[in-house]
Design a protein around this motif. Structure first.
Motif, short mmCIF file in Angstrom:
data_model
loop_
_atom_site.label_atom_id
_atom_site.label_comp_id
_atom_site.label_asym_id
_atom_site.label_seq_id
_atom_site.Cartn_x
_atom_site.Cartn_y
_atom_site.Cartn_z
N VAL A 1 -14.75 10.25 1.43
CA VAL A 1 -14.40 8.87 1.09
C VAL A 1 -14.94 7.94 2.17
CG1 VAL A 1 -12.52 7.22 0.74
CG2 VAL A 1 -12.38 9.49 -0.28
N ARG A 2 -14.69 8.27 3.43
CA ARG A 2 -15.18 7.43 4.54
C ARG A 2 -16.70 7.27 4.47
NH1 ARG A 2 -12.84 6.16 9.23
NH2 ARG A 2 -14.72 6.72 10.37
N SER B 1 -4.47 1.86 -0.97
CA SER B 1 -4.02 3.13 -0.41
C SER B 1 -4.67 3.33 0.95
CB SER B 1 -4.40 4.30 -1.31
OG SER B 1 -3.84 4.16 -2.60
N VAL B 2 -3.85 3.73 1.91
CA VAL B 2 -4.38 4.17 3.19
C VAL B 2 -4.57 5.68 3.06
CG1 VAL B 2 -4.03 4.36 5.67
CG2 VAL B 2 -3.19 2.34 4.44
N ILE B 3 -5.81 6.12 3.14
CA ILE B 3 -6.11 7.55 3.04
C ILE B 3 -5.91 8.16 4.42
CG2 ILE B 3 -7.86 9.29 2.51
CD1 ILE B 3 -6.72 7.62 0.07
N ILE B 4 -5.12 9.21 4.47
CA ILE B 4 -4.82 9.89 5.73
C ILE B 4 -5.39 11.31 5.71
CG2 ILE B 4 -2.77 8.51 6.23
CD1 ILE B 4 -1.04 10.79 5.08
N ASP B 5 -5.53 11.87 6.89
CA ASP B 5 -5.88 13.28 6.97
C ASP B 5 -4.60 14.11 6.85
OD1 ASP B 5 -4.65 13.32 9.50
OD2 ASP B 5 -6.55 13.37 10.59
N TRP B 6 -4.74 15.40 6.93
CA TRP B 6 -3.60 16.31 6.74
C TRP B 6 -2.47 16.03 7.72
CZ3 TRP B 6 -2.24 19.36 2.92
CH2 TRP B 6 -1.30 20.37 3.12
N HIS B 7 -2.84 15.53 8.91
CA HIS B 7 -1.84 15.30 9.95
C HIS B 7 -1.29 13.88 9.94
CE1 HIS B 7 -2.53 19.28 11.50
NE2 HIS B 7 -3.81 19.05 11.44
N GLY B 8 -1.71 13.06 8.97
CA GLY B 8 -1.15 11.73 8.82
C GLY B 8 -1.90 10.63 9.54
N GLN C 1 -7.78 21.87 4.95
CA GLN C 1 -9.24 21.85 4.91
C GLN C 1 -9.76 20.85 3.88
OE1 GLN C 1 -11.15 25.68 4.47
NE2 GLN C 1 -13.11 24.76 3.92
N ASP C 2 -9.23 20.91 2.66
CA ASP C 2 -9.68 20.00 1.61
C ASP C 2 -9.25 18.56 1.87
OD1 ASP C 2 -10.98 22.03 0.21
OD2 ASP C 2 -9.27 22.41 -1.11
N ALA C 3 -8.02 18.38 2.35
CA ALA C 3 -7.54 17.02 2.62
C ALA C 3 -8.46 16.32 3.62
CB ALA C 3 -6.10 17.06 3.15
N ASN C 4 -8.82 17.01 4.68
CA ASN C 4 -9.66 16.42 5.72
C ASN C 4 -11.09 16.23 5.24
OD1 ASN C 4 -7.36 16.46 7.27
ND2 ASN C 4 -8.00 18.21 8.50
N ALA C 5 -11.63 17.21 4.50
CA ALA C 5 -13.01 17.10 4.01
C ALA C 5 -13.13 15.97 2.99
CB ALA C 5 -13.46 18.43 3.40
N TYR D 1 0.84 -1.20 0.00
CA TYR D 1 0.00 0.00 0.00
C TYR D 1 0.87 1.25 0.00
CZ TYR D 1 1.24 0.60 4.91
OH TYR D 1 1.95 0.80 6.06
N THR D 2 0.23 2.34 -0.34
CA THR D 2 0.81 3.66 -0.15
C THR D 2 -0.13 4.42 0.78
OG1 THR D 2 -0.32 4.51 -2.12
CG2 THR D 2 1.96 3.74 -2.40
N ALA D 3 0.37 5.44 1.43
CA ALA D 3 -0.45 6.29 2.31
C ALA D 3 -0.35 7.72 1.81
CB ALA D 3 0.04 6.19 3.76
N TRP D 4 -1.50 8.37 1.65
CA TRP D 4 -1.52 9.73 1.13
C TRP D 4 -2.83 10.44 1.46
CZ3 TRP D 4 -5.37 10.06 -2.63
CH2 TRP D 4 -5.75 8.87 -3.25
N TYR D 5 -2.80 11.76 1.30
CA TYR D 5 -4.00 12.57 1.49
C TYR D 5 -4.37 13.24 0.17
CZ TYR D 5 -0.43 16.17 2.21
OH TYR D 5 0.66 16.99 2.08
N PHE D 6 -5.62 13.67 0.10
CA PHE D 6 -6.12 14.37 -1.08
C PHE D 6 -5.76 15.85 -1.00
CE2 PHE D 6 -9.03 10.78 -0.63
CZ PHE D 6 -9.07 10.29 -1.92
N CYS D 7 -5.57 16.47 -2.16
CA CYS D 7 -5.45 17.92 -2.33
C CYS D 7 -4.15 18.47 -1.73
CB CYS D 7 -6.69 18.64 -1.81
SG CYS D 7 -7.07 20.13 -2.76
N ASP D 8 -4.10 19.78 -1.59
CA ASP D 8 -2.86 20.46 -1.21
C ASP D 8 -3.02 21.38 -0.02
OD1 ASP D 8 -4.44 22.38 -2.41
OD2 ASP D 8 -2.90 23.10 -3.80
N ASN D 9 -4.09 21.16 0.76
CA ASN D 9 -4.30 22.00 1.94
C ASN D 9 -5.10 21.21 2.97
OD1 ASN D 9 -7.34 22.87 1.79
ND2 ASN D 9 -6.53 23.10 -0.31
#
Length: 156
Positions: free
Chosen positions: A48-49, A77-84, A39-43, A29-37
């Motif tokens: 997805v959840r 992929s493990v989807i993470i929030d902005w803080h990992g 607010q968007d990464a967490n939303a 797997y890889t671990a990553w978040y969406f977008c580049d900020n």
């Protein structure tokens, strides 16, 4: 991106749920978040959840610039929030590369953002691609190739 303990713990819990362990599985797997900020990464992770967001799109030029392999069917992929912190695990079910101006309304709806319309998709992705591509001196184009990935949540 450094891997957090929550990512490892979620991956191990997922493997256990399917009768495997880190030692016995061939899955990676890889671990990553969406977008580049933040607010968007967490939303987006929350969408997805919730099962609303079942696709994502990236500029092929960015994959090439970063020398990052394209997603493949059955990638995990493990989807993470902005803080990992791990939020869920997804499995890629389809990948298509199409020009920006040929992304379909169906794909935009599957991506599950905003009002789900193609107009919304184009507006927010154009803004994102403008920011992302500017980092290495490019600008988005109507015919630029976009990597359209669909996925399913396999573990929450």
């Amino acid at each position: 991106m450094s891997e957090s303990k929550s990512v490892q713990a979620m991956w191990e819990a997922y493997l256990h749920s399917i009768g495997e362990t880190p030692e016995t599985t061939e899955k990676q797997y890889t671990a990553w978040y969406f977008c580049d900020n933040e607010q968007d990464a967490n939303a987006l992770a929350e969408l997805v959840r919730a099962g609303q967001k079942r696709a994502t799109a990236g500029a092929l030029w960015s994959f090439e610039h970063e020398q990052e392999p394209l997603p493949q069917i059955n990638d995990y992929s493990v989807i993470i929030d902005w803080h990992g912190t791990a939020q869920c695990i997804i499995r890629t079910i389809s990948v298509d590369v199409v020009p920006f101006n040929e992304v379909t309304a169906e794909f935009a709806q599957t991506e599950g953002e905003g009002d789900g319309s193609l107009a919304y998709w184009k507006e927010v992705h154009w803004q994102f691609f403008t920011r992302e591509l500017a980092e290495y001196g490019k600008q988005p184009e109507e015919t630029m190739p976009v990597v359209c990935e669909e996925f399913e949540v396999v573990f929450r």
